[in-house]
Design a protein around this motif. Structure first.
Motif, mmCIF file in Angstrom:
data_model
loop_
_atom_site.group_PDB
_atom_site.id
_atom_site.type_symbol
_atom_site.label_atom_id
_atom_site.label_comp_id
_atom_site.label_asym_id
_atom_site.label_seq_id
_atom_site.Cartn_x
_atom_site.Cartn_y
_atom_site.Cartn_z
ATOM 1 N N ALA A 128 12.300 50.629 71.865
ATOM 2 C CA ALA A 128 12.948 49.578 71.074
ATOM 3 C C ALA A 128 11.965 48.550 70.532
ATOM 4 N N GLY A 129 10.690 48.671 70.897
ATOM 5 C CA GLY A 129 9.692 47.726 70.426
ATOM 6 C C GLY A 129 9.746 46.388 71.142
ATOM 7 N N LEU A 130 10.349 46.344 72.335
ATOM 8 C CA LEU A 130 10.459 45.104 73.099
ATOM 9 C C LEU A 130 9.401 44.985 74.182
ATOM 10 N N TYR A 131 8.632 46.054 74.397
ATOM 11 C CA TYR A 131 7.622 46.012 75.447
ATOM 12 C C TYR A 131 6.531 44.993 75.104
ATOM 13 N N ASP A 132 6.165 44.199 76.087
ATOM 14 C CA ASP A 132 5.115 43.194 75.954
ATOM 15 C C ASP A 132 5.452 42.163 74.877
ATOM 16 N N THR A 133 6.717 41.759 74.829
ATOM 17 C CA THR A 133 7.144 40.700 73.913
ATOM 18 C C THR A 133 7.909 39.646 74.699
ATOM 19 N N ARG A 134 7.834 38.429 74.241
ATOM 20 C CA ARG A 134 8.563 37.353 74.908
ATOM 21 C C ARG A 134 10.073 37.499 74.720
ATOM 22 N N VAL A 135 10.480 38.024 73.582
ATOM 23 C CA VAL A 135 11.909 38.264 73.358
ATOM 24 C C VAL A 135 12.444 39.259 74.378
ATOM 25 N N GLY A 136 11.686 40.300 74.635
ATOM 26 C CA GLY A 136 12.101 41.286 75.619
ATOM 27 C C GLY A 136 12.211 40.714 77.019
ATOM 28 N N MET A 137 11.280 39.847 77.396
ATOM 29 C CA MET A 137 11.324 39.240 78.722
ATOM 30 C C MET A 137 12.502 38.280 78.848
ATOM 31 N N ILE A 138 12.746 37.503 77.799
ATOM 32 C CA ILE A 138 13.900 36.596 77.820
ATOM 33 C C ILE A 138 15.196 37.400 77.950
ATOM 34 N N LEU A 139 15.260 38.526 77.242
ATOM 35 C CA LEU A 139 16.462 39.358 77.274
ATOM 36 C C LEU A 139 16.726 39.914 78.667
ATOM 37 N N ILE A 140 15.728 40.480 79.323
ATOM 38 C CA ILE A 140 15.955 41.098 80.629
ATOM 39 C C ILE A 140 16.230 40.048 81.690
ATOM 40 N N TYR A 141 15.548 38.910 81.630
ATOM 41 C CA TYR A 141 15.824 37.849 82.603
ATOM 42 C C TYR A 141 17.231 37.279 82.422
ATOM 43 N N THR A 142 17.689 37.209 81.179
ATOM 44 C CA THR A 142 19.050 36.727 80.933
ATOM 45 C C THR A 142 20.073 37.702 81.491
ATOM 46 N N VAL A 143 19.866 38.979 81.229
ATOM 47 C CA VAL A 143 20.823 40.008 81.661
ATOM 48 C C VAL A 143 20.953 40.040 83.181
ATOM 49 N N ILE A 144 19.848 39.991 83.890
ATOM 50 C CA ILE A 144 19.934 40.089 85.353
ATOM 51 C C ILE A 144 20.388 38.789 85.999
ATOM 52 N N SER A 145 20.431 37.697 85.236
ATOM 53 C CA SER A 145 20.901 36.421 85.766
ATOM 54 C C SER A 145 22.393 36.196 85.535
ATOM 55 N N VAL A 146 22.984 36.938 84.611
ATOM 56 C CA VAL A 146 24.390 36.726 84.259
ATOM 57 C C VAL A 146 25.355 37.030 85.403
ATOM 58 N N PRO A 147 25.214 38.140 86.164
ATOM 59 C CA PRO A 147 26.210 38.441 87.189
ATOM 60 C C PRO A 147 26.384 37.330 88.220
ATOM 61 N N PHE A 148 25.297 36.789 88.723
ATOM 62 C CA PHE A 148 25.413 35.722 89.711
ATOM 63 C C PHE A 148 26.033 34.475 89.080
ATOM 64 N N SER A 149 25.657 34.179 87.842
ATOM 65 C CA SER A 149 26.238 33.023 87.162
ATOM 66 C C SER A 149 27.741 33.202 86.983
ATOM 67 N N ALA A 150 28.170 34.397 86.588
ATOM 68 C CA ALA A 150 29.598 34.656 86.417
ATOM 69 C C ALA A 150 30.333 34.547 87.744
ATOM 70 N N PHE A 151 29.713 35.011 88.811
ATOM 71 C CA PHE A 151 30.326 34.934 90.139
ATOM 72 C C PHE A 151 30.577 33.486 90.547
ATOM 73 N N VAL A 152 29.570 32.648 90.413
ATOM 74 C CA VAL A 152 29.701 31.250 90.816
ATOM 75 C C VAL A 152 30.692 30.514 89.929
ATOM 76 N N MET A 153 30.604 30.714 88.623
ATOM 77 C CA MET A 153 31.477 29.976 87.719
ATOM 78 C C MET A 153 32.927 30.431 87.828
ATOM 79 N N ARG A 154 33.160 31.698 88.107
ATOM 80 C CA ARG A 154 34.539 32.147 88.349
ATOM 81 C C ARG A 154 35.105 31.449 89.573
#
Length: 271
Positions: A128-154
């Motif tokens: 996808a051309g995301l390797y070694d890019t800051r956009v790619g790192m922001i994307l993966i860190y956001t994705v893996i942080s969402v489940p815990f955030s949804a759990f707490v906010m629910r």
């Protein structure tokens, strides 16, 4: 008597907890000649600390790593808490159809270890051309942080009276306005607690940084720190420990500055 025993146990646990911090400080302040000769438990002053800090900063590209990680630690948790709050709001306040199923689906992503998806994640990022890019790192860190955030906010929104939402609807407020003007301000402490936890996780991450980055301007600070003691880094242990001291200061400062909001969020978010 019970209070004295409890205080004594807490003091012992506190000393055990602080022992690694003392070892890092004591050995980061040693010169190369002193390390390995003087006992690791023996402090010799701070004669070599500034030199080791300067060496770690220059040799390990710590400054670039801190800049990249600061970006990841602010943007990704910020996006994650907003997405998690929106998911919690939809499940609880809007009474989304099959809401519990969607909640379980979101949170189920935390069941599998991250190591299981590293290879397909790496291949997908390269294609996808995301390797070694800051956009790619922001994307993966956001994705893996969402489940815990949804759990707490629910959990948090479950404690908000239904009448709050109904009264806003009667007053003519739109769904977006109710979420943005009522529910989000009401959950400020819980949002802050989740943000702090996720920001700390992102800051301390090593695995994803090693897998998805390569260049000095993109890789996180922990990856840059690990490069200090690699075959090509060639730094001595006092220098590596000084680098560890540098990268640990921001998270310690974050907790000290936000401890009141963090404590309130822990109780309100029902962790």
């Amino acid at each position: 008597m019970a209070d004295k025993i409890r205080k004594g146990v807490l003091v012992v646990l506190g000393l055990v907890w602080l022992a690694p911090v003392y070892l890092m400080l004591a050995n980061a302040a040693k010169t190369d000649d002193q390390y390995g000769v003087v006992s690791v438990w023996q402090a010799v002053g701070i004669s070599g600390l500034l030199e080791n800090v300067a060496t770690a900063w220059d040799r390990g590209n710590i400054s670039e790593g801190i800049a990249s990680t600061a970006l990841y630690s602010v943007v990704s948790p910020g996006l994650a808490v907003l997405v998690g709050a929106a998911a919690g709001f939809a499940i609880v306040a809007l009474r989304l159809r099959h809401g519990f199923f969607w909640f379980v689906l979101i949170f189920s992503s935390t069941v599998f270890p991250l190591q299981m998806i590293l290879m397909p994640l790496f291949i997908g990022y390269v294609e996808a051309g995301l390797y070694d890019t800051r956009v790619g790192m922001i994307l993966i860190y956001t994705v893996i942080s969402v489940p815990f955030s949804a759990f707490v906010m629910r959990n948090f929104f479950s404690g908000v009276a239904r009448q709050v939402f109904e009264a806003a609807v009667v007053d003519g407020a739109s769904t977006w306005r109710i979420f943005w003007r009522i529910y989000l301000p009401m959950s400020g402490s819980a949002l802050a607690a989740v943000f702090i936890l996720q920001a700390t996780f992102v800051w301390n991450d090593l695995l994803l940084g090693l897998t998805l980055t390569q260049s000095a301007e993109t890789r996180p600070v922990m990856t840059a720190l690990s490069a200090l003691q690699s075959t090509y880094g060639g730094s001595t242990m006092p220098t590596v420990l000084a680098g560890g001291l540098i990268v640990s200061v921001p998270t310690v400062a974050l907790f000290l500055l936000t401890q009141r909001a963090f404590t309130r969020g822990l109780s309100l978010g029902q962790f």
